[in-house]
Structure formats: structure tokens, C-alpha cells
Write an enzyme that holds these catalytic residues in place. Structure first.
Site, PDB file in Angstrom:
ATOM      1  N   HIS A   1     -17.080  42.209  23.784  1.00  0.00           N
ATOM      2  CA  HIS A   1     -17.918  40.958  24.169  1.00  0.00           C
ATOM      3  C   HIS A   1     -18.029  41.168  25.662  1.00  0.00           C
ATOM      4  O   HIS A   1     -17.396  42.204  26.460  1.00  0.00           O
ATOM      5  CB  HIS A   1     -17.485  39.736  23.849  1.00  0.00           C
ATOM      6  CG  HIS A   1     -15.940  39.220  24.402  1.00  0.00           C
ATOM      7  ND1 HIS A   1     -14.882  40.088  24.269  1.00  0.00           N
ATOM      8  CD2 HIS A   1     -15.718  38.209  25.077  1.00  0.00           C
ATOM      9  CE1 HIS A   1     -13.935  39.501  24.913  1.00  0.00           C
ATOM     10  NE2 HIS A   1     -14.274  38.437  25.541  1.00  0.00           N
TER      11      HIS A   1
ATOM     12  N   ASP B   1     -13.259  40.683  31.843  1.00  0.00           N
ATOM     13  CA  ASP B   1     -12.026  41.432  31.510  1.00  0.00           C
ATOM     14  C   ASP B   1     -12.184  42.431  30.382  1.00  0.00           C
ATOM     15  O   ASP B   1     -11.269  43.050  30.213  1.00  0.00           O
ATOM     16  CB  ASP B   1     -10.826  40.156  31.263  1.00  0.00           C
ATOM     17  CG  ASP B   1     -11.061  39.193  30.125  1.00  0.00           C
ATOM     18  OD1 ASP B   1     -12.375  39.009  29.929  1.00  0.00           O
ATOM     19  OD2 ASP B   1     -10.096  38.759  29.583  1.00  0.00           O
TER      20      ASP B   1
END
Lengths: 307, 307
Positions: free
Chosen positions: A62, A66
Site C-alpha cells: 500500500h 513506511d
């Protein structure tokens, strides 16, 4: 037959001096794929002595930073290294514009082709296969569109039972390939010789499931049933179940419950909230449900193999 | 009065295990500014124990990845840390879209305002000032639009010479601020008392010039004349002068020539080509022209001060 998973980063949120955001390098019989790519992943790949040129497939779960902020740096470095072979990037719709806009502003001319495979479907499908592996997306339940990935070894050709074959002079060398692929043999008399008689039993292909950021999602169980190795995020302990739900994450207990119900070989934890300086609370919680649970270690290579 | 420059990264091209792309933290009398921001800069800032919350101004020289790929990660981390004060980003035209497009795709809602100051002019101008410092862009000659930055301490208020002032009873306390600012005093008789008589001599403000990626550019000399500290890139040695020109870079000798002609206090080298495993060839070459030349060290704090 082996799968080697190199843990390049396993923490949530922000990179720190001794803590790296999510990234994993998977080696399935010398086919290398990169899964997620937080900031600094290219440096972690160097620490792992990975061969950059062998990475031609990247799967991004996604578009949270991070999991993806290291992608543009990796792409640029591959360009500086003179990469020629195409790079395939699988990820959510938008990843193409996310990368191309950065390449545009940095006035980069890639020496190689980038092929984007943007995903927007909400079911699990075969999204990639070659002669060594198959990859399926695993729809997850996060704050934004998010997929895990299920990677399966392609079944190898079966080994022939030459002694058994010699009992049927009608079987010729040119028939062997069909036998290796698992087909039965039909004699001219019409009699069918089952493949199992003519070949040795084949081992199950190895498989790995990567379940990135997600709330507890019961229907994962059917998709990942029986995988040899499972990574499932364990951001919080169970006392923070409400926070986990609110932020689209899982507790250690929930991840272990998925692992248990899916009867996986081994569970690797990860994506820990920064609040935990000691992760044993999470490990203990998970092991109560699923004993074959392990904490990741920086640059550890987790291997699953069959002889 | 002091300027402290923390070297966060000084190599070209790609981040490696022990090598970081360009980034510097400048502390001018407790005003902190970040100059360039290659991938991994936020981790280097942590290693340097920098206070993220004090960084409200970032100056990016140009949009090549080794100078800017760490910016989005830094912005995101500031958000996770709950930053409230606005962040000012100075850089080439396009930097706003470069960042906003990434924030859009990652569905980030910043907790603070980002104020972009996009530069496209080709001369040197004052682009920022507050009560502590002034920043001027320095037009450079690279493959894409690129600026260095000249940072000058704001002159402090002068110290009063109370003994001298007492000789003029007409001067009242409310006049002191004008004297500190350097104004002469006009007596009611019309006589002008020069400021120098009433205050102590003031030291020259400290200054720092950052000259990122550039070909040899003679007209830098006028802009950076007499700065206390100069960073000038030294990508190649002089045997590779043609390559330097072609790729928009400088040799060590060229950087030292600029330093000498501008009569700077000290020259810091950087942005070394990866071909050099031993940098003394570059240092020796530069020192022949300008002896006060130094190699950067990872996380070194270079200090310039006056008492």
C-alpha cells in the site's frame, strides 16, 4: 526446493538508527522479489549483499510512506547501475503516477523499462506467474487500499519411475514430458495407466504469505491455508485492540489466531508500534495461541525447504 | 556568535552502508536550517541527535534524487511527531508538485502547514531573512536548475559605550536602541556625534556558502567573497576535467580555485564520485591551490565562531 526470506525491515512508522520500515526480499528458487520498500531499503539490500540486478519484480502492499518511500531511490540506483531488463512493479492504483511524477521532476531517463501493474480489485487473484512461481494478491483491511501477497512455488516436473515405464514398451521417450507434467498414459488398447504408476510422488510446492498492514480479517484463512511461512503484522498487544482496529492494524493475538486457523508452518511477526522497547510481550501473547511464532531479526534469512 | 555545520551526508549518487548523499544541518545562533535532503537524511539527523522540531526551514539545491529523496520521509516523520509550526521549503520550481503529489498518493494529512518557496530566477537574491540570518540563493551551473545558498548572520545590535554616552547628557535611555542599531546622534545644537564614538566596534557577521552540484563558475567568487566557511562540491580530480564539465560538476582544483579567489576562511569538499576509495588525491589537489581545504567527515560538526 527452498524459499529464503530476508528481513530488510520490520518496524512501523519511521526509519531510525537501528530500525527499518517494512521491506523483505524473497528468494524462491533463485527468483528474487522485493516486497514493500520503505525508506533506506536499498541500503539494507546492500547490507544483505543482495544482487540488485536479479530483482525484476517488486510488490508494494500500500502507499503509506513506511512501505514505499524507498522505491524511487531503488529505481534511481538501478538506473545508475545501468539496469537494462524491465522492472515490474505491482501495487495499488496510483503507484504509477506516484513514481512517474518523481522521475519527471528529477528529469530522470530510465535506462530500463518500468512496467506498472496497478491493482484495484478486492478479491484474491493470480497477478503474476512465471516458470518458477505464482503470486496472488491478498486483499487486506487497512485505512487505505492494501494487499498482502501469496507466493507459491510452481510445481516442478515430476521425476520418472523408469523401472515402471519399462514395463510398457509402448511408452517412448517423446512421451516423457507429458508424464513429467502429470498426465496419465493411454495405451493403444485404450487402457489408461495412471500417472502415479509411472512417476514418483511429488512434494507440495512451498508457499509464503505476506500480510502487511491489516485489521483482523477472518477470510484471510482460506487464502493462506497451509502456507509454509506467514508474515502477519502484529502492531499492538491485545490490550490495545481498540486502537488496532481504529488504525487498521492487528494485535499479536489476532495474527496468531489467523496463523492457527490457517494451519501455517511458521509465523513471523512485524510492524511493531514504536511504544514497545521489549517485544517479548507481543511474542508471548502470540505464542499462547500459535507456538510456532517468531520475532523477526534485522537481515535474518528465514529459510523453508524440502529435500 | 557561531555557525555550526553538521555534515549529514557528503557523497554523490546513491546511499550506501557507510556513505550518505548530500545533507547538512546548519545552526546559526540556534536557528536551524537543513540544506539538501538525500535518502536517509532523517536517520542521519537522529544519529546527530538533532532536534527535529527546531527545523522549520529547508533549502534544496536541485531536484536530483541524491539531494531530495529524503525530503518526503522527513516531512512525514515531522507529521507523525505532531509538528505544528509551519515548515518552509525553498527549492526549484516543481518541488511543490513533487512533494504534494506524494502526499496525495499516500493520503497524508499534514498536521502543519508546508510553505513552498519555489525558485526560478537566475541571479542571486535575498530569499529569506529573519532576526538571526539572511539567506541568498547562489545560481549554479549544473545539468538541471540548481542553486547554492549563502547564509549570513544578521548583524547583531552594537554594544553601547556607556562612558562615552555619559559625556552627552542629552542622550536618553530611549535613544539607546537607535545607537545599538548604528545610528549617529544629533544634538539639539545640530552637532552630529558619530555612532562609532558612542558604541564599540562590531564584528563582521559570520557567513557560510553551500555550493552544491556545479561546473566551475567564476562568477561565484563575487557572491561568496570572504565567507568564513565554504562547501563546494569536488566530484572529480583534475584528470577528469572533461567528464566534470560534461556531467555538470567540478574538480577539486576548480573548487579550490574558487575558494582562493573568493578568499574564504575554509573550504569543505564533498560530493565525491564513487570511483575514489581514497580521497587524498582530491585533498592534495585542492590544497595545492588552497591550503585551508578539508575533507568532510560523517556527522562532523564544523564550527566557525568569533568571541
Amino acid at each position: 526446493m527452498s524459499i529464503q526470506l530476508t528481513i530488510l525491515g520490520y518496524n512501523s512508522a519511521t526509519p531510525k538508527v537501528d530500525s527499518h520500515p517494512t521491506a523483505q526480499l524473497l528468494n524462491v528458487n533463485e527468483r528474487f522479489i522485493l516486497i514493500d520498500c520503505g525508506e533506506g531499503t536499498q541500503v539494507q539490500l546492500r547490507r544483505a549483499r543482495a544482487k540488485f540486478s536479479k530483482i525484476n519484480h517488486i510488490f508494494i502492499s500500500h502507499l503509506h510512506g513506511d512501505h514505499v518511500f524507498g522505491l524511487i531511490g531503488f529505481i534511481s540506483t538501478m538506473q545508475l547501475m545501468g539496469k537494462i531488463t524491465p522492472l515490474n512493479i505491482f501495487g495499488p492504483e496510483g503507484i504509477k503516477d506516484f513514481i512517474l511524477n518523481q522521475l519527471k521532476h528529477t528529469q530522470s531517463k530510465c535506462s530500463y523499462e518500468i512496467i506498472f501493474h496497478e491493482l484495484s480489485h478486492k478479491d484474491s487473484r493470480l497477478i503474476f506467474e512465471d516458470n518458477k512461481l505464482e503470486v496472488y494478491n491478498i486483499p487486506l483491511d487497512h485505512r487505505i487500499y492494501c494487499n498482502g501477497y501469496l507466493v507459491k512455488e510452481k510445481p516442478r516436473l515430476k521425476n520418472l519411475n523408469i523401472e515402471a515405464i519399462q514395463a510398457y514398451p509402448e511408452i517412448e521417450t517423446c512421451d516423457y514430458f507429458n508424464l513429467k507434467k502429470g498426465k496419465d498414459f493411454v495405451l493403444s488398447s485404450g487402457e489408461i495407466i495412471p500417472n502415479d504408476v509411472l512417476t514418483f510422488p511429488q512434494e507440495e510446492p512451498l508457499s509464503y504469505a505476506f500480510c502487511s498492514d491489516t485489521r483482523y480479517k477472518e477470510d484471510l484463512v482460506d487464502i493462506i491455508k497451509g502456507v509454509d511461512l506467514l508474515y502477519h503484522e502484529t502492531t499492538f498487544d491485545k490490550s490495545l485492540g481498540d486502537l488496532a482496529y481504529k488504525t487498521g492494524h492487528s494485535t499479536a493475538e489476532q495474527a496468531a489466531t489467523i496463523a492457527k486457523k490457517a494451519n501455517v508452518g511458521k509465523l513471523i511477526m512485524g510492524h511493531f508500534s514504536n511504544r514497545y522497547t521489549d517485544l517479548t510481550i507481543l511474542l508471548d501473547e502470540a505464542r499462547k495461541v500459535f507456538p510456532k511464532t517468531y520475532l523477526p531479526k534485522n537481515l535474518e534469512i528465514v529459510e523453508v525447504k524440502r529435500n
